[in-house]
Design a protein around this motif. Structure first.
Motif, PDB file in Angstrom:
ATOM      1  N   THR A 180      -2.176 -64.203  50.446  1.00 38.77           N
ATOM      2  CA  THR A 180      -2.260 -63.955  49.004  1.00 38.77           C
ATOM      3  C   THR A 180      -1.761 -65.113  48.154  1.00 38.77           C
ATOM      4  N   ASN A 208     -10.346 -51.187  48.289  1.00 44.24           N
ATOM      5  CA  ASN A 208     -11.061 -52.056  47.372  1.00 44.24           C
ATOM      6  C   ASN A 208     -11.496 -53.327  48.096  1.00 44.24           C
ATOM      7  N   LYS A 253     -18.538 -63.131  43.201  1.00 44.15           N
ATOM      8  CA  LYS A 253     -18.634 -63.591  44.582  1.00 44.15           C
ATOM      9  C   LYS A 253     -19.780 -62.881  45.276  1.00 44.15           C
ATOM     10  N   GLY A 291     -13.479 -56.890  47.392  1.00 42.26           N
ATOM     11  CA  GLY A 291     -14.099 -57.825  46.459  1.00 42.26           C
ATOM     12  C   GLY A 291     -14.166 -57.333  45.036  1.00 42.26           C
ATOM     13  N   THR A 292     -13.081 -56.779  44.512  1.00 42.36           N
ATOM     14  CA  THR A 292     -13.108 -56.164  43.180  1.00 42.36           C
ATOM     15  C   THR A 292     -12.720 -57.115  42.051  1.00 42.36           C
ATOM     16  N   SER A 293     -12.487 -58.395  42.360  1.00 40.63           N
ATOM     17  CA  SER A 293     -12.143 -59.346  41.290  1.00 40.63           C
ATOM     18  C   SER A 293     -12.957 -60.619  41.436  1.00 40.63           C
ATOM     19  N   ILE A 294     -13.266 -61.274  40.364  1.00 42.63           N
ATOM     20  CA  ILE A 294     -14.056 -62.496  40.194  1.00 42.63           C
ATOM     21  C   ILE A 294     -15.423 -62.406  40.886  1.00 42.63           C
TER      22      ILE A 294
END
Length: 186
Positions: free
Chosen positions: A126, A154, A161, A156-159
């Motif tokens: 991280t 969850n 891709k 791939g829940t951010s940015i």
């Protein structure tokens, strides 16, 4: 040698340069518990007898191999039921390799991280640096289980891709199930 004052040694043993003599040895029940070699190697404890070694320092630190020279430090062995226990209080435990590899192998034994009954957070990869995180193996019948309680999973829940699930090899199958909840796409 005896020093009555100042910073001199109260006890000193010295061998001449090039000598093959050993500075000293200490024996208990005819077995060496402190031994030296002619080039300065030092051994504490006995291989043949049960000689526990206890290092205590009160509130002071205990340091092993912290000088600036590159060297290998080995603790323990792989013989029989040999065990190594590392305990800490609230100060925690930190392993730093400074660009070196960190390998944790157990042969056929189980590796458990966070296997106790306490509630806590496990972080893997991280940090802010660029990292590739690989979990699982494609060898033989290797399996991977990803599970959670009511806290959700969850992926791939951010940015922005690309997320790929499954592959087109052979009889690969993909099953997507839900209970009374909906399956939303897009």
């Amino acid at each position: 040698d005896t020093a009555s004052s100042g910073t001199g040694y109260l006890f000193s043993l010295n061998t001449k340069l090039g000598s093959t003599a050993k500075p000293f040895t200490v024996l208990a029940h005819e077995s060496a518990i402190i031994d030296t070699t002619s080039n300065g190697n030092l051994t504490f404890g006995s291989i043949s007898n049960n000689t526990p070694i206890v290092l205590q320092s009160g509130t002071g630190a205990i340091t092993i191999g912290t000088d600036a020279n590159a060297h290998t430090i080995t603790i323990g062995n792989v013989t029989g039921a040999t065990a190594v226990n590392v305990n800490t209080g609230t100060g925690g435990t930190t392993y730093t390799t400074t660009n070196g590899i960190f390998t944790l192998n157990t042969g056929t034994g189980t590796i458990t991280l966070g296997g106790d009954a306490t509630s806590n957070t496990l972080n893997i990869g991280t940090g802010a640096g660029f990292k590739t995180v690989t979990i699982g193996s494609t060898s033989s019948s290797s399996a991977l289980t990803l599970d959670s309680g009511t806290g959700a999973i969850n992926i791939g829940t951010s940015i922005a891709k690309t997320i790929t699930i499954g592959n087109t090899t052979g009889a690969t199958a993909l099953t997507l199930n839900s209970g009374t909840g909906a399956i939303g796409i897009g």
